[in-house]
Motif scaffolding. Structure first.
Motif, PDB file in Angstrom:
ATOM      1  N   ALA A 150       0.815  -1.215   0.000  1.00  0.00           N
ATOM      2  CA  ALA A 150       0.000   0.000   0.000  1.00  0.00           C
ATOM      3  C   ALA A 150       0.849   1.266   0.000  1.00  0.00           C
ATOM      4  O   ALA A 150       0.487   2.266  -0.611  1.00  0.00           O
ATOM      5  N   VAL A 151       1.992   1.233   0.693  1.00  0.00           N
ATOM      6  CA  VAL A 151       2.842   2.414   0.758  1.00  0.00           C
ATOM      7  C   VAL A 151       3.410   2.733  -0.626  1.00  0.00           C
ATOM      8  O   VAL A 151       3.378   3.886  -1.076  1.00  0.00           O
ATOM      9  N   LYS A 152       3.931   1.727  -1.315  1.00  0.00           N
ATOM     10  CA  LYS A 152       4.483   1.960  -2.650  1.00  0.00           C
ATOM     11  C   LYS A 152       3.399   2.409  -3.619  1.00  0.00           C
ATOM     12  O   LYS A 152       3.623   3.290  -4.463  1.00  0.00           O
ATOM     13  N   ALA A 153       2.200   1.814  -3.501  1.00  0.00           N
ATOM     14  CA  ALA A 153       1.091   2.219  -4.358  1.00  0.00           C
ATOM     15  C   ALA A 153       0.717   3.667  -4.096  1.00  0.00           C
ATOM     16  O   ALA A 153       0.507   4.454  -5.023  1.00  0.00           O
ATOM     17  N   LEU A 154       0.668   4.036  -2.835  1.00  0.00           N
ATOM     18  CA  LEU A 154       0.338   5.413  -2.472  1.00  0.00           C
ATOM     19  C   LEU A 154       1.369   6.391  -3.027  1.00  0.00           C
ATOM     20  O   LEU A 154       1.029   7.442  -3.567  1.00  0.00           O
ATOM     21  N   ASN A 155       2.644   6.041  -2.903  1.00  0.00           N
ATOM     22  CA  ASN A 155       3.695   6.923  -3.400  1.00  0.00           C
ATOM     23  C   ASN A 155       3.632   7.095  -4.920  1.00  0.00           C
ATOM     24  O   ASN A 155       3.859   8.188  -5.440  1.00  0.00           O
ATOM     25  N   MET A 156       3.310   6.018  -5.623  1.00  0.00           N
ATOM     26  CA  MET A 156       3.203   6.120  -7.074  1.00  0.00           C
ATOM     27  C   MET A 156       2.027   6.999  -7.467  1.00  0.00           C
ATOM     28  O   MET A 156       2.129   7.839  -8.380  1.00  0.00           O
ATOM     29  N   LEU A 157       0.898   6.847  -6.774  1.00  0.00           N
ATOM     30  CA  LEU A 157      -0.262   7.674  -7.062  1.00  0.00           C
ATOM     31  C   LEU A 157       0.019   9.139  -6.742  1.00  0.00           C
ATOM     32  O   LEU A 157      -0.419  10.051  -7.455  1.00  0.00           O
ATOM     33  N   THR A 158       0.755   9.376  -5.662  1.00  0.00           N
ATOM     34  CA  THR A 158       1.108  10.746  -5.293  1.00  0.00           C
ATOM     35  C   THR A 158       1.970  11.386  -6.370  1.00  0.00           C
ATOM     36  O   THR A 158       1.792  12.563  -6.712  1.00  0.00           O
ATOM     37  N   LYS A 159       2.907  10.627  -6.925  1.00  0.00           N
ATOM     38  CA  LYS A 159       3.745  11.157  -8.009  1.00  0.00           C
ATOM     39  C   LYS A 159       2.884  11.455  -9.242  1.00  0.00           C
ATOM     40  O   LYS A 159       3.035  12.514  -9.882  1.00  0.00           O
ATOM     41  N   ALA A 160       1.964  10.548  -9.561  1.00  0.00           N
ATOM     42  CA  ALA A 160       1.097  10.764 -10.717  1.00  0.00           C
ATOM     43  C   ALA A 160       0.225  11.999 -10.524  1.00  0.00           C
ATOM     44  O   ALA A 160       0.060  12.815 -11.448  1.00  0.00           O
ATOM     45  N   ILE A 161      -0.314  12.170  -9.328  1.00  0.00           N
ATOM     46  CA  ILE A 161      -1.150  13.333  -9.032  1.00  0.00           C
ATOM     47  C   ILE A 161      -0.326  14.613  -9.123  1.00  0.00           C
ATOM     48  O   ILE A 161      -0.777  15.638  -9.645  1.00  0.00           O
ATOM     49  N   TRP A 162       0.902  14.554  -8.635  1.00  0.00           N
ATOM     50  CA  TRP A 162       1.791  15.719  -8.702  1.00  0.00           C
ATOM     51  C   TRP A 162       2.032  16.122 -10.155  1.00  0.00           C
ATOM     52  O   TRP A 162       1.971  17.303 -10.497  1.00  0.00           O
ATOM     53  N   LEU A 163       2.273  15.160 -11.016  1.00  0.00           N
ATOM     54  CA  LEU A 163       2.502  15.453 -12.428  1.00  0.00           C
ATOM     55  C   LEU A 163       1.271  16.096 -13.063  1.00  0.00           C
ATOM     56  O   LEU A 163       1.376  17.059 -13.823  1.00  0.00           O
ATOM     57  N   VAL A 164       0.100  15.557 -12.731  1.00  0.00           N
ATOM     58  CA  VAL A 164      -1.133  16.077 -13.315  1.00  0.00           C
ATOM     59  C   VAL A 164      -1.433  17.476 -12.803  1.00  0.00           C
ATOM     60  O   VAL A 164      -1.728  18.397 -13.576  1.00  0.00           O
ATOM     61  N   GLU A 165      -1.339  17.665 -11.491  1.00  0.00           N
ATOM     62  CA  GLU A 165      -1.711  18.951 -10.904  1.00  0.00           C
ATOM     63  C   GLU A 165      -0.737  20.066 -11.278  1.00  0.00           C
ATOM     64  O   GLU A 165      -1.114  21.243 -11.259  1.00  0.00           O
ATOM     65  N   ARG A 166       0.498  19.715 -11.583  1.00  0.00           N
ATOM     66  CA  ARG A 166       1.472  20.730 -11.971  1.00  0.00           C
ATOM     67  C   ARG A 166       1.482  20.996 -13.477  1.00  0.00           C
ATOM     68  O   ARG A 166       2.336  21.703 -13.991  1.00  0.00           O
ATOM     69  N   GLY A 167       0.529  20.394 -14.182  1.00  0.00           N
ATOM     70  CA  GLY A 167       0.421  20.656 -15.614  1.00  0.00           C
ATOM     71  C   GLY A 167       1.541  20.065 -16.429  1.00  0.00           C
ATOM     72  O   GLY A 167       1.819  20.530 -17.548  1.00  0.00           O
ATOM     73  N   LYS A 168       2.207  19.053 -15.896  1.00  0.00           N
ATOM     74  CA  LYS A 168       3.321  18.441 -16.601  1.00  0.00           C
ATOM     75  C   LYS A 168       2.870  17.349 -17.569  1.00  0.00           C
ATOM     76  O   LYS A 168       3.687  16.780 -18.287  1.00  0.00           O
ATOM     77  N   VAL A 169       1.564  17.050 -17.562  1.00  0.00           N
ATOM     78  CA  VAL A 169       1.001  16.031 -18.442  1.00  0.00           C
ATOM     79  C   VAL A 169      -0.234  16.611 -19.109  1.00  0.00           C
ATOM     80  O   VAL A 169      -1.090  17.208 -18.443  1.00  0.00           O
ATOM     81  N   GLU A 170      -0.341  16.459 -20.429  1.00  0.00           N
ATOM     82  CA  GLU A 170      -1.503  16.930 -21.167  1.00  0.00           C
ATOM     83  C   GLU A 170      -2.433  15.765 -21.474  1.00  0.00           C
ATOM     84  O   GLU A 170      -2.002  14.622 -21.603  1.00  0.00           O
ATOM     85  N   GLY A 171      -3.721  16.088 -21.578  1.00  0.00           N
ATOM     86  CA  GLY A 171      -4.688  15.087 -22.025  1.00  0.00           C
ATOM     87  C   GLY A 171      -5.265  14.213 -20.926  1.00  0.00           C
ATOM     88  O   GLY A 171      -5.968  13.244 -21.229  1.00  0.00           O
ATOM     89  N   VAL A 172      -5.000  14.527 -19.660  1.00  0.00           N
ATOM     90  CA  VAL A 172      -5.573  13.746 -18.558  1.00  0.00           C
ATOM     91  C   VAL A 172      -6.947  14.329 -18.224  1.00  0.00           C
ATOM     92  O   VAL A 172      -7.066  15.512 -17.883  1.00  0.00           O
ATOM     93  N   THR A 173      -7.974  13.521 -18.322  1.00  0.00           N
ATOM     94  CA  THR A 173      -9.338  13.993 -18.097  1.00  0.00           C
ATOM     95  C   THR A 173      -9.614  14.159 -16.607  1.00  0.00           C
ATOM     96  O   THR A 173      -8.957  13.534 -15.762  1.00  0.00           O
TER      97      THR A 173
END
Length: 284
Positions: A150-173
């Motif tokens: 769960a910890v590793k899964a949480l960390n990966m999701l946190t990184k993905a959310i960080w990328l999305v929220e900082r506008g570093k990824v386009e096309g995420v709905t």
């Protein structure tokens, strides 16, 4: 072994963990692990047994086994205590485990990790900065969570959310972003971090008001936080979106035990104002 047959399992577990404490004073580390294993067989949430077995395995040179017990301890009691924190730090140093894989580094600091646009809290987690890369990260987090990490899964999701929220990824709905947050809420729930689970579900619902799993998970978190009226509202919303959801139905039955009889009709009445959404919500 010759005690009364109706001895409660919890008490039997305490007896074994107390026996382990005596062995610790004698530095009989192998006997400590045996006694604690018996204790945990009787009660898997015996925190003292988990800590004492971790301590024994540390002294026996079994750092990986020790860390497993420390992580289990912290998943049950996230705040831990000074002794557990000290042992955890020693084990992470000995095993050279990156900061982002330590329990609590990202799990307790979402806002801090995302407050600086240029701050990447987990640079060692590589996610392709595309919509497909975010989808792959979500699926990998799903696999990790299902496998017990769960910890590793949480960390990966946190990184993905960080990328999305900082506008570093386009096309995420917004729907995908919502799933990332509700999935992270699921990890928080596994780690018994219910306030953080509630916050992530709220964000997921802001992004997509039809994410019924976010309503279910927030209801569960609020029930455990003794916010029963708010949990009731979330259950009604979830059932309006997905009337056959088994977890929501089970939560409704649980809530009925706490709500006065004259008010139970409000729990049973579904919301008519929300319409069901597509079945594409595939969060963890």
């Amino acid at each position: 072994h010759g005690g009364p047959p109706d001895l409660p399992a919890e008490l039997h577990s305490v007896l074994y963990s107390n026996k382990a404490l005596i062995f610790i004073s004698c530095k009989r580390w192998n006997d400590v692990t045996v006694a604690c294993s018996h204790a945990l067989h009787m009660d898997g949430k015996n925190l003292k047994a988990l800590y004492r077995r971790a301590l024994a395995n540390y002294h026996l040179g079994n750092a990986r086994l020790a860390l497993r017990d420390v992580e289990t301890f912290l998943s049950i009691e996230p705040m831990g205590d000074e002794k557990v924190a000290e042992l955890s730090a020693k084990l992470h140093r000995e095993l050279n485990i990156p900061e982002s894989e330590k329990i609590g580094v990202l799990a307790g600091n979402f806002s801090e990790a995302s407050s600086d646009e240029d701050y990447d809290a987990s640079p060692e987690i590589e996610i392709l900065a595309t919509a497909g890369g975010i989808e792959d990260a979500k699926n990998e987090a799903n696999r990790l969570h299902a496998a017990g990490s769960a910890v590793k899964a949480l960390n990966m999701l946190t990184k993905a959310i960080w990328l999305v929220e900082r506008g570093k990824v386009e096309g995420v709905t917004p729907e995908t972003a919502s799933i990332l947050h509700s999935s992270r809420a699921g990890c928080c729930h596994t780690l018994r971090r219910f306030k953080e689970a509630e916050k992530n579900c709220t964000k997921a619902i802001e992004l997509n008001a039809y994410n019924y799993k976010a309503f279910v998970r927030r209801a569960h978190a609020r029930l455990l936080l003794v916010r029963r009226r708010l949990a009731e509202e979330d259950v009604k919303a979830a059932l309006a979106l997905h009337p056959e959801d088994r977890e929501a139905l089970e939560l409704k039955r649980t809530l009925l035990k706490y709500v006065p009889r004259k008010q139970q009709d409000t729990v049973s009445a579904p919301l008519q104002s929300r319409k069901s959404t597509s079945s594409s919500l595939d969060a963890i």
